[in-house]
Design an enzyme around this catalytic site. Structure first.
Site, PDB file in Angstrom:
ATOM      1  N   SER A 141      55.161  21.945  31.747  1.00  0.00           N
ATOM      2  CA  SER A 141      55.126  22.061  30.299  1.00  0.00           C
ATOM      3  C   SER A 141      53.882  21.376  29.762  1.00  0.00           C
ATOM      4  O   SER A 141      53.506  20.303  30.226  1.00  0.00           O
ATOM      5  CB  SER A 141      56.379  21.424  29.679  1.00  0.00           C
ATOM      6  N   CYS A 142      53.224  22.018  28.799  1.00  0.00           N
ATOM      7  CA  CYS A 142      52.132  21.385  28.058  1.00  0.00           C
ATOM      8  C   CYS A 142      52.355  21.700  26.583  1.00  0.00           C
ATOM      9  O   CYS A 142      53.195  22.535  26.246  1.00  0.00           O
ATOM     10  CB  CYS A 142      50.771  21.890  28.543  1.00  0.00           C
ATOM     11  N   PRO A 143      51.636  21.049  25.677  1.00  0.00           N
ATOM     12  CA  PRO A 143      51.932  21.223  24.254  1.00  0.00           C
ATOM     13  C   PRO A 143      51.882  22.654  23.753  1.00  0.00           C
ATOM     14  O   PRO A 143      52.675  23.040  22.909  1.00  0.00           O
ATOM     15  CB  PRO A 143      50.858  20.355  23.571  1.00  0.00           C
ATOM     16  N   THR A 149      50.335  24.874  31.432  1.00  0.00           N
ATOM     17  CA  THR A 149      51.704  25.102  31.896  1.00  0.00           C
ATOM     18  C   THR A 149      51.722  26.033  33.106  1.00  0.00           C
ATOM     19  O   THR A 149      52.354  25.741  34.127  1.00  0.00           O
ATOM     20  CB  THR A 149      52.556  25.701  30.762  1.00  0.00           C
TER      21      THR A 149
END
Length: 625
Positions: A141-143, A149
């Site tokens: 997960s990334c922002p 991601t």
């Protein structure tokens, strides 16, 4: 002159695959040999070796960190190595191939693990005492969920498969979850790997071995992350389970594990990015609806359409869209930012105190700065209460549903009302007045700083910090910094697109193809389109991109361009009144793109052409990470 064929491969196919290929081509050319190199990665294969190529070859070099099908090389001498070996000592491998050394491929397909043991000592096959084939599950997960991601997921999948394990990775981003893990997947898993730059809910992994890190280690070396996870993973809910017994809330253990193993990413940054990732959909939706409201107002009422927000236009479609965006989505994004910062720290019990604190920040005039403070106050206060309130087991259920939301909201509200709100509101007002008063060179300097940050790591922490700062100022009706941020964020991929067109001799055939995709991403304001180029040649590409982005940001601010829509790239430029001083905004983007394009042509060295039908070799191929 020897005829050599080679295959290079790494788990992601982003950097080492192509660097190894270029190094082998350069070494073979320098030694007077003919070579054809096939590259294999997660995106597929390029420069495929034909049957005629293989039949005429004197030897085969396999520079791979993952299993490669060797059946087509039956009867050929094979030299096996890792991609790192090929980058560092390509001449030695070519000399071995030309000298006829290497093992004879009898046609029997070797075990993947055995091939990998020979090819890459850094990623050994599972030993006999592992208790059978392991099953690895993970979450990345990334922002934004746009690039890191999926790159991290590919890294984990490639690394696990290279070690001979079965693997399944769930991707989480602002668009939701992809390839979700089922209850059976979790039950079967030997270890759970969390490679995330945002908070991930770990409640479904109770009793499983969990290892947490960031996305960058998974992108760089997924196999190493998997090995470390198998060695260091801890039981989820194991430590401190007594304190949280009966609640199903293991946030204290999860936070501690992630803080200890987040590969150097500060915990406060991950908390902020969790808030930002949930905030962005509200910002983007609200901004686009406001812009559409102005556009429709202009079609309906001509020049008076810029006043569509006034009560005299109530009931019109333009006014309705404006109110949905401004009084709906925009009024929610500050509380959502604070709420999910608190959620990242204290899990679900922190959500209500954080959102209430964010709402008080907005109504009290402290805006997004107050929301940041409120999120951390609510999160750490609720976490402290959760750890220190002791109740009989029969009453434990009251903590997450009654006591923590009540006491957390009470404490956060009082702090915002009596302590934090007014000073932060005064600071935000002062900052807003200063930004609005910037003229000429002063505004240009701020724009240059924002622009340089946007291009420095292209979707990483510094890029996100600049974008978050610029987006937060929308609550104070300051639209200049976000204009600089978007102009600077579009410039890197666009510059690489034009550089691959005008300076073809600086790029391989594969890079020229990738440049086309980078151009589309640049038009859409997706800076991550420049990452593959920066990964291959960071010392030349990143400075060239930073200078152009700094110029674009500086010009946008100096010309007082303002952007009322925080995302969308070139497509929002066609919406009436979405951009103030549109002509000079376009000039700013073009100027930054041209400068970066020229610098790429100057800084990047020409590549050396080789025999027809082969790809090109860069004369300055870098043999390091």
């Amino acid at each position: 002159m020897a005829k050599i064929v080679a295959v290079t491969a790494c788990p992601t196919g982003i950097a080492h695959t192509f660097m190894a290929a270029e190094a082998l081509r350069r070494a073979a050319l320098g030694a007077g040999h003919d070579i054809r190199v096939e590259t294999q990665g997660s995106a597929g294969s390029a420069d495929l070796l034909s049957s005629a190529d293989i039949a005429s070859a004197d030897a085969v070099i396999l520079a791979a960190d993952v299993a490669v099908d060797e059946s087509r090389f039956a009867g050929k001498k094979i030299i096996r190595a890792s991609s790192r070996d090929a980058i560092r000592d390509a001449a030695g491998l070519v000399a071995q191939a030309a000298g006829g050394t290497g093992s004879l491929n009898t046609g029997a397909a070797p075990a993947a693990a055995a091939a990998l043991t020979s090819a890459a000592p850094a990623t050994p096959a599972p030993s006999a005492d592992t208790g059978g084939k392991k099953y690895i599950v993970g979450i990345t997960s990334c922002p934004t969920g746009i690039a890191h991601t999926f790159m991290a997921a590919e890294g984990l999948e490639g690394g696990a498969k290279a070690l001979g394990y079965d693997v399944k990775v769930e991707t989480q981003g602002s668009v939701g979850a992809g390839n979700p893990l089922s209850a059976d997947d979790i039950r079967r898993a030997d270890v759970v790997v969390i490679a995330a730059d945002t908070n991930v809910d770990l409640s479904r992994f109770g009793g499983k071995r969990v290892y947490s890190t960031g996305t960058k280690p998974a992108i760089k070396d997924g196999a190493a992350v998997v090995r470390t996870a198998l060695e260091q993973a801890t039981i989820q809910g194991g430590a401190g389970a007594a304190a949280s017994a009966g609640t199903g809330d293991f946030v204290a253990d999860a936070s501690a594990a992630k803080a200890a193993k987040n590969a150097g990413v500060p915990s406060f940054y991950k908390h902020i990015m969790t808030g930002v990732s949930h905030m962005l959909p509200f910002v983007v939706a609200g901004g686009l609806l406001i812009a559409l409201g102005f556009a429709i107002g202009s079609f309906q009422f001509g020049d008076q359409g810029i006043y569509i927000y006034k009560d005299e236009y109530a009931g019109t479609l333009g006014n309705t869209l404006f109110n949905i965006g401004a009084n709906g989505a925009f009024k929610l994004f500050v509380p959502v930012l604070a709420g999910y910062i608190a959620y990242s720290i204290a899990d679900r019990p922190g959500l209500a105190p954080g959102m209430v604190g964010g709402m008080l920040a907005m109504t009290g005039g402290s805006g997004f700065l107050g929301a940041l403070v409120a999120g951390f106050i609510a999160g750490y206060a609720t976490k402290w209460l959760n750890q220190n309130i002791r109740l009989p087991r029969t009453l434990e259920g009251l903590k997450p549903t009654l006591l923590l939301p009540l006491l957390g909201t009470l404490f956060t509200g009082l702090m915002m009302w009596y302590v934090v709100g007014k000073p932060v509101a005064a600071a935000l007002t002062a900052a807003t007045n200063w930004l609005q008063g910037l003229q000429g060179s002063s505004a240009g300097l701020l724009g240059a700083i924002i622009g340089g940050m946007m291009a420095f790591d292209m979707g990483g922490p510094i890029n996100k910090a600049a974008y978050t700062f610029s987006t937060g100022l929308l609550t104070a009706n300051n639209f200049g910094p976000i204009a600089a941020a978007m102009a600077a964020g579009m410039t890197p991929p666009l510059a690489l697109f034009f550089a691959t067109l005008f300076f073809k001799n600086r790029f391989t055939a594969d890079e020229q193809e990738a440049g086309k995709a980078a151009g589309v991403l640049g038009l859409s304001f997706i800076t991550e389109g420049a990452i593959p180029f920066a990964a291959r040649d960071p010392l030349r590409v990143i400075p060239a991109l930073m200078v152009g982005s700094a110029v674009a940001g500086a010009m946008a601010m100096a010309f007082r361009c303002q952007l009322h829509v925080p995302h969308g790239g070139i497509f929002v430029l066609f919406i009436p009144h979405a951009v103030d001083n549109l002509p000079m905004y376009v000039v700013s983007i073009v100027a930054g793109t041209v400068i970066s394009t020229l610098l790429l042509g100057i800084l990047k060295k020409p590549i050396v052409p080789i025999a027809e039908g082969s790809a090109n070799v860069r004369s300055d191929a870098v043999a390091t990470d």
